[in-house]
Design an enzyme around this catalytic site. Sequence first.
Site, PDB file in Angstrom:
ATOM      1  NE  ARG A  20     -50.686  32.416 -30.738  1.00  0.00           N
ATOM      2  CZ  ARG A  20     -52.021  32.494 -30.763  1.00  0.00           C
ATOM      3  NH1 ARG A  20     -52.731  31.550 -31.360  1.00  0.00           N
ATOM      4  NH2 ARG A  20     -52.638  33.513 -30.202  1.00  0.00           N
TER       5      ARG A  20
ATOM      6  CE1 TYR B  29     -35.073  11.420 -31.304  1.00  0.00           C
ATOM      7  CE2 TYR B  29     -37.031  12.787 -31.543  1.00  0.00           C
ATOM      8  CZ  TYR B  29     -35.760  12.595 -31.035  1.00  0.00           C
ATOM      9  OH  TYR B  29     -35.177  13.562 -30.266  1.00  0.00           O
TER      10      TYR B  29
ATOM     11  CG  ASP C 232     -39.467  11.678 -39.277  1.00  0.00           C
ATOM     12  OD1 ASP C 232     -38.661  12.287 -40.003  1.00  0.00           O
ATOM     13  OD2 ASP C 232     -39.420  11.729 -38.033  1.00  0.00           O
TER      14      ASP C 232
ATOM     15  CE  LYS D 139     -32.467  15.740 -35.535  1.00  0.00           C
ATOM     16  NZ  LYS D 139     -33.450  16.190 -34.539  1.00  0.00           N
TER      17      LYS D 139
END
Length: 393
Positions: A58, A111, A183, A208
């Site tokens: 982590r 978004y 972004d 993406k």
Amino acid sequence: MTNENRIETTLIHEGYSSKEFSDSLSPPIFQSSTYVFDTAEQGEMRFRGEEKGFIYSRLGNPTVRILEERMAVLEKGEAALAFGSGMAAVSAVLFHLIKSESHILCSRGVYGCTFGLLEMLEDKFSVTHTFSSMQTADDIEAAITDMTTCIYIETPINPTMELIDIELVSRVAKKVGIPVVVDNTFCSPFLQNPLDLGADYVIHSATKYISGHGDVIAGIVVGKNKEEIQKMRMTVQKDIGGIISPFDAWLLLRGLKTLHVRMDRHVENTRKLANYLKGHPLIEDVIYPGDPDSPHYSIMKKQMRTAGGMISFLVKGGKKEAQAFMNRLKLIKIAVSLGDAETLIQHPATMTHAVVPPKTRDAMGITENMLRLSVGLESVDDLIDDIDQALLD
């Protein structure tokens, strides 16, 4: 490897030396949750940051670290963090920058899930947000308040394909000491590098174009300042835990190796499709920043290497006509997401931006007859044939 390598080489080699891993050409997948210390003192030193080495996945993982180092160089940043989703990356940056009653200044559109996060921050923590067109310095300065702690922009904006001048926004933000977050999902680092234009953080939904194959959910944050990224790693990422798996990091490394080749085809197919759609009598409008007639063409030429692989367009009529057209498509797939080998189409008003209230959608420029097309790698002639039969049926 150095920052002097061209991007095509960096995509394949940065951050990995086969000599460090038994001469394996492909980076190994370190599918381990924890790491062994030689002594208790060594463990203490690593937790204090006085010795390099891994502790717990982590907090860091060798496969993930290769991905982070590669993305940092690709985006011209000092350091990067990989996350389990694009929204985990968005959330991490905003949580890093805000405090209770902060204000976030946003581009005119974002978004749908980012909009949902902003609404949740306001409801639960009194962190407000406003939207601005950001077309002039006066627009930006007028929207900044005493509580503004960051400026968050998409460019191109999803799904309206509007562009924001990153250099302009960054210049205004620097006057008042406010960090700028961009972004960059629609472009990938192959087409646009916001940190070079003055931004402080870059976000990718790596699901993406970074992946490119529709088989990974992931996010990336790249920062201009290494110390700030390390703070984010040891606070927001460590304690909230939206980390990426080693296998997904390995898949992204594999996807990155072909990013430049894929983007070239995405871009070429998109240019041809945009030209086809622009001349079709049943299409009301085509929104594509690579069109010389686009109001955003000059900004595209200024900050993007080329116009990218996304188009939005308006079918004549309304929601009924737009959805009927989608239903008649045979090759192009109805799906959210983007950047895959397959061409994907979606109806933003009822899909990715359904969470946005109608009045806000209207203000963002998202109409009922708007469709968003992620242009894939197929033969463009086959794509045109499919669209043509769906429009004429």
